[in-house]
Design an enzyme around this catalytic site. Sequence first.
Site, PDB file in Angstrom:
ATOM      1  N   LYS A  17     -10.681  -3.362  -4.368  1.00 46.42           N
ATOM      2  CA  LYS A  17     -11.507  -2.157  -4.430  1.00 46.42           C
ATOM      3  C   LYS A  17     -10.827  -1.053  -5.218  1.00 46.42           C
ATOM      4  O   LYS A  17     -11.477  -0.178  -5.767  1.00 46.42           O
ATOM      5  CB  LYS A  17     -11.733  -1.629  -3.005  1.00 46.42           C
ATOM      6  CG  LYS A  17     -12.656  -2.474  -2.162  1.00 46.42           C
ATOM      7  CD  LYS A  17     -12.649  -1.998  -0.709  1.00 46.42           C
ATOM      8  CE  LYS A  17     -13.621  -2.812   0.129  1.00 46.42           C
ATOM      9  NZ  LYS A  17     -13.484  -2.561   1.569  1.00 46.42           N
TER      10      LYS A  17
ATOM     11  N   LYS B  57       0.819  -1.219   0.000  1.00 46.11           N
ATOM     12  CA  LYS B  57       0.000   0.000   0.000  1.00 46.11           C
ATOM     13  C   LYS B  57       0.850   1.265   0.000  1.00 46.11           C
ATOM     14  O   LYS B  57       0.448   2.277  -0.565  1.00 46.11           O
ATOM     15  CB  LYS B  57      -0.944   0.010   1.209  1.00 46.11           C
ATOM     16  CG  LYS B  57      -2.124  -0.933   1.061  1.00 46.11           C
ATOM     17  CD  LYS B  57      -3.243  -0.529   1.999  1.00 46.11           C
ATOM     18  CE  LYS B  57      -4.457  -1.419   1.816  1.00 46.11           C
ATOM     19  NZ  LYS B  57      -5.503  -1.145   2.827  1.00 46.11           N
TER      20      LYS B  57
ATOM     21  N   LYS C 150      -5.018  -9.915  -7.221  1.00 44.30           N
ATOM     22  CA  LYS C 150      -6.182 -10.014  -6.333  1.00 44.30           C
ATOM     23  C   LYS C 150      -7.295  -9.075  -6.792  1.00 44.30           C
ATOM     24  O   LYS C 150      -7.011  -7.949  -7.211  1.00 44.30           O
ATOM     25  CB  LYS C 150      -5.708  -9.619  -4.933  1.00 44.30           C
ATOM     26  CG  LYS C 150      -6.621  -9.969  -3.814  1.00 44.30           C
ATOM     27  CD  LYS C 150      -5.977  -9.640  -2.477  1.00 44.30           C
ATOM     28  CE  LYS C 150      -5.932  -8.143  -2.235  1.00 44.30           C
ATOM     29  NZ  LYS C 150      -5.586  -7.777  -0.849  1.00 44.30           N
TER      30      LYS C 150
HETATM   31  P1  AMP Z   1     -11.139  -5.015   3.095  1.00 37.98           P
HETATM   32  O1  AMP Z   1     -12.000  -4.560   2.007  1.00 37.98           O
HETATM   33  O2  AMP Z   1      -9.685  -4.886   2.769  1.00 37.98           O
HETATM   34  O3  AMP Z   1     -11.501  -4.444   4.413  1.00 37.98           O
HETATM   35  O4  AMP Z   1     -11.404  -6.581   3.212  1.00 37.98           O
HETATM   36  C1  AMP Z   1     -12.530  -7.106   3.882  1.00 37.98           C
HETATM   37  C2  AMP Z   1     -12.461  -8.611   3.892  1.00 37.98           C
HETATM   38  O5  AMP Z   1     -12.536  -9.125   2.559  1.00 37.98           O
HETATM   39  C3  AMP Z   1     -11.165  -9.185   4.486  1.00 37.98           C
HETATM   40  O6  AMP Z   1     -11.460 -10.323   5.260  1.00 37.98           O
HETATM   41  C4  AMP Z   1     -10.363  -9.545   3.278  1.00 37.98           C
HETATM   42  O7  AMP Z   1      -9.460 -10.607   3.537  1.00 37.98           O
HETATM   43  C5  AMP Z   1     -11.451  -9.995   2.308  1.00 37.98           C
HETATM   44  N1  AMP Z   1     -11.025  -9.824   0.918  1.00 37.98           N
HETATM   45  C6  AMP Z   1     -10.679  -8.662   0.299  1.00 37.98           C
HETATM   46  N2  AMP Z   1     -10.346  -8.879  -0.993  1.00 37.98           N
HETATM   47  C7  AMP Z   1     -10.482 -10.219  -1.203  1.00 37.98           C
HETATM   48  C8  AMP Z   1     -10.300 -11.077  -2.341  1.00 37.98           C
HETATM   49  N3  AMP Z   1      -9.918 -10.606  -3.529  1.00 37.98           N
HETATM   50  N4  AMP Z   1     -10.547 -12.410  -2.163  1.00 37.98           N
HETATM   51  C9  AMP Z   1     -10.946 -12.911  -0.980  1.00 37.98           C
HETATM   52  N5  AMP Z   1     -11.136 -12.159   0.128  1.00 37.98           N
HETATM   53  C10 AMP Z   1     -10.912 -10.827   0.025  1.00 37.98           C
END
Ligand code: AMP
Length: 344
Positions: free
Chosen positions: A208, A113, A205
């Site tokens: 967002k 990041k 991956k």
């Molecule tokens: P975040 O949006 O970074 O707060 O992620 C929220 C949750 O979604 C966390 O548990 C991440 O590990 C999961 N997550 C985010 N991106 C992915 C992805 N591409 N595949 C699987 N899990 C994800």
Amino acid sequence: MTIERVFSGVQPTGNLHLGNYLGAIVNFVKLQDTHNCIYCVVDMHAITVWQDPAELTRNIREVTAAFIAAGIDPKKHIVFNQSQVSAHAELAWVFNCVARLGWLNRMTQFKEKAGKDRENASVGLYAYPNLMAADILVYRATHVPVGEDQKQHLELARDIAQKFNNDFSESIGAHGFNDKFFPQPEPLITGPATRVMSLRDGTKKMSKSDPSDYSRINLTDDADGIAQKIRKAKTDPEPLPSEEKGLETRPEADNLVGIYAALAGKAKTDVLRDFGGGQFSGFKSALVDLAVDKLGPIGAEMKKLTQDPAYVDSVLTDGASRANVIASETMNAVKDIVGFIRAK
Ligand code: AMP
Ligand code: TRP
């Protein structure tokens, strides 16, 4: 028997996508039957990188709406936004003093990041994993459902819990607490889609922040949008394999099969039994139908909920007040253990 406590968080940073849903939220929903669950919209984590204030407010409500629309029951369990429970920040400060620089220097998410211009990253982005440890441990939660990318942060939370227990062992005993004051939280990384990849590049991956909206399926995409993105998703020229081993060197095929399996609640092997040997075009049409069927109602419910911000906000404040009861009890104990003076 005491029911185990689950904690997890999602950042309100916009564009909730299929990766968030399959990697995390689907598991949040399932755990409600067997655990006491606390699900947190981690707004304090979000501001470790710049957030437009009005957009942040909208995004906090949108993640809350996604939780409810996906089937989380905010009455039986707890749903709230992090900044409403001050104990997260208080415990994070104590953990800033427990965790070592060397531990944080190893965190790959910070490196990704912060990018090349590390000098210009916020201090908060660097200390982020300490706040995450505080989120979990302020509830002394033992199980943490997350996607694969959070594994390293969970290991750090375990190290922090252990070092706190060791450093303060005498004081923990003197105050009459169990010598394992903080438990070792366990990551729950389950299902066929713990790491959903970009629809444009099977080695990246789904995220967002990917500049291409075609790389991800957003929870708020309508049926046409979902169909278009799946039809345009990158594939290779071979037909689908009949066995999982055949997916090993084919990241895009592996990703789409994993998505299908997770949405259908099946294993990849079962999906390949049905589609192996066939062309992608037929498989993609089936995937469009399945995705629209599963995600359509969630997106529609999210839209309805976000049109009633007063209701969403009331869910968050109610959740925060129940979370605060648990968190302040831990924080009072921590203050005593560390040797602070507090009003009694
Ligand atoms: P975040 O949006 O970074 O707060 O992620 C929220 C949750 O979604 C966390 O548990 C991440 O590990 C999961 N997550 C985010 N991106 C992915 C992805 N591409 N595949 C699987 N899990 C994800
Ligand atoms: N760091 C997590 C992510 O980016 C979000 C998060 C914050 C979290 N605090 C947490 C996840 C505590 C699990 C437990 O996805």
